[in-house]
Design a protein around this motif. Structure first.
Motif, PDB file in Angstrom:
ATOM      1  N   LEU A 136       0.829  -1.206   0.000  1.00  0.00           N
ATOM      2  CA  LEU A 136       0.000   0.000   0.000  1.00  0.00           C
ATOM      3  C   LEU A 136       0.862   1.254   0.000  1.00  0.00           C
ATOM      4  O   LEU A 136       0.580   2.211  -0.740  1.00  0.00           O
ATOM      5  N   THR A 137       1.912   1.284   0.789  1.00  0.00           N
ATOM      6  CA  THR A 137       2.785   2.449   0.828  1.00  0.00           C
ATOM      7  C   THR A 137       3.414   2.710  -0.533  1.00  0.00           C
ATOM      8  O   THR A 137       3.448   3.856  -1.008  1.00  0.00           O
ATOM      9  N   GLN A 140       0.914   4.243  -2.845  1.00  0.00           N
ATOM     10  CA  GLN A 140       0.654   5.645  -2.519  1.00  0.00           C
ATOM     11  C   GLN A 140       1.804   6.529  -2.962  1.00  0.00           C
ATOM     12  O   GLN A 140       1.582   7.632  -3.479  1.00  0.00           O
ATOM     13  N   TRP A 141       3.043   6.076  -2.766  1.00  0.00           N
ATOM     14  CA  TRP A 141       4.202   6.844  -3.228  1.00  0.00           C
ATOM     15  C   TRP A 141       4.188   6.983  -4.748  1.00  0.00           C
ATOM     16  O   TRP A 141       4.512   8.023  -5.289  1.00  0.00           O
ATOM     17  N   LYS A 144       1.753   9.682  -5.800  1.00  0.00           N
ATOM     18  CA  LYS A 144       2.270  11.028  -5.558  1.00  0.00           C
ATOM     19  C   LYS A 144       3.311  11.425  -6.600  1.00  0.00           C
ATOM     20  O   LYS A 144       3.463  12.608  -6.919  1.00  0.00           O
ATOM     21  N   CYS A 156      -7.653   6.184  -6.099  1.00  0.00           N
ATOM     22  CA  CYS A 156      -7.661   5.534  -4.782  1.00  0.00           C
ATOM     23  C   CYS A 156      -6.913   4.210  -4.888  1.00  0.00           C
ATOM     24  O   CYS A 156      -7.509   3.137  -4.802  1.00  0.00           O
ATOM     25  N   ALA A 158      -5.322   0.946  -4.109  1.00  0.00           N
ATOM     26  CA  ALA A 158      -5.381   0.099  -2.918  1.00  0.00           C
ATOM     27  C   ALA A 158      -5.565  -1.351  -3.325  1.00  0.00           C
ATOM     28  O   ALA A 158      -6.311  -1.657  -4.265  1.00  0.00           O
TER      29      ALA A 158
END
Length: 370
Positions: A136-137, A140-141, A144, A156, A158
């Motif tokens: 997940l991290t 998300q990175w 970004k 989103c 995930a």
């Protein structure tokens, strides 16, 4: 800042991942004191409500270390009496998480979905000692770093299902809220629909149906060419696992696995198997193969009969406040299980999607032996 991996890796267009920082940011856990807990002391509250995280001695250490605030103020007195509405915050200090790989291979991607080849040793979602070093991290990175996604409020990224930390292979993730909602419904529907359904097709034949195929290395020689296992799976209390450990249980929820023998390695006393499930229960394949007397090679937890076989220690070391379970837990690695293939209807386009994760070398080695 030091990293535990070399940041100079050459990434292919289908691979992404950033090296992990040496320490994470720590984690905060919030509680609100309600009527049944009014009048308890601080140590009583945490010892009763969060005993699975640490015994009384562990919580005493955390309180005396100043890691807990009461209504925003650090309180180091374990005998502080709590009242209704009191806000408690436990701050778990930054720590160096255990080693975990960080590179992820992209197997399939469009505007709605991304399918990854997860390496063994990488956790999917935050939990326990792994709060930052997760799939997940990295997702998300990645979001970004892609400026075009920053203006898309529907983005989103995930995972929509889980693989055990020691399990490698295909992990399906949603990129939008709509895809996440629809995929979650498909997975939930197929988990509940396994009751009495012994018709496992290799291709999807109706809207919403999915098929997941795994490879595994099982202990011993399985004599049958095919076995259908329908043992229910439930939970039992277990130290270090807050919500209970999943095990074979007559009173559990339905679960169905179709096992097909690919190779019998008599010399090494193991069997290479393909296991097909529709969605599935947590740790289903590990539990089911263990249940029939052929646990996964190297599994530290599920040894035989679909239940754990380990001693439960009541001793607590001086460093227990660092949160380290003493017994084997489901996230421990060492076993050989690979999510090899997924077939499903695309949640947005309704097209049949078939995705395959290449087999790790250990599986190719055993399957090629004569």
């Amino acid at each position: 800042m030091k990293n535990d991996a070399d940041a100079t890796h050459t990434l292919s267009p289908a691979t992404f991942g950033e090296p992990w920082p040496e320490f994470n940011d720590g984690v905060t856990y919030r509680d609100l004191v309600r009527s049944p807990d009014s009048g308890l002391t601080l140590i009583e509250f945490y010892s009763r409500r969060h005993l699975s995280s640490a015994p009384s001695l562990g919580w005493l250490q955390r309180i005396e270390n100043g890691q807990i605030t009461v209504n925003g103020r650090v309180v180091a007195d374990p005998n502080t009496v709590l009242r209704i509405g009191t806000e408690l915050v436990y701050y778990r200090r930054p720590w160096k998480e255990p080693y975990a790989p960080f590179l992820l291979e992209v197997l399939f991607e469009d505007d709605h979905l991304i399918a990854l080849n997860k390496p063994s040793g990488l956790q999917v979602l935050p939990g326990g000692l792994f709060q930052q070093r997760t799939v997940l991290t990295q997702l998300q990175w990645r979001m970004k770093n892609q400026e075009s996604l920053l203006v898309d409020q529907e983005s989103c990224p995930a995972p929509v299902h889980r693989l055990g930390r020691g399990t490698s292979g295909l992990l399906l993730c949603a990129k939008t809220k709509l895809a996440k909602t629809r995929l979650a419904a498909i997975f939930a529907d197929k988990t509940s629909a396994v009751v009495g359904d012994r018709n496992f097709d290799n291709e999807v034949n109706k809207v919403g149906k999915m098929s997941k195929i795994y490879r595994a290395l099982a202990c011993g020689i399985i004599n049958e060419d095919e076995i259908v296992i329908d043992q229910p799976i439930g939970t039992v209390k277990y130290p270090g696992v807050a919500k209970g450990l999943y095990v074979a249980s007559p009173s559990g929820k339905p679960a169905l696995s179709k096992v097909h023998v690919l190779k019998r390695d008599v010399q090494n006393n193991l069997t290479v198997v393909q296991v097909e499930i529709q969605s599935g229960r947590p740790h289903q394949i590990r539990i089911h193969l263990s249940y029939i007397g052929h646990p996964l090679i190297g599994d530290p937890l599920y040894l035989t009969g679909g239940r754990p076989q380990c001693s439960i220690s009541e001793t607590v070391g001086e460093t227990f406040a660092e949160d380290g379970p003493a017994n084997p837990v489901p996230g421990d690695c060492g076993y050989y299980l690979h999510a090899h293939q997924l077939v499903l209807y695309h949640p947005i386009t309704n097209e049949v999607v078939k995705i395959t994760a290449p087999l790790p070398a250990v599986f190719l080695s055993h399957e090629s032996r004569e």
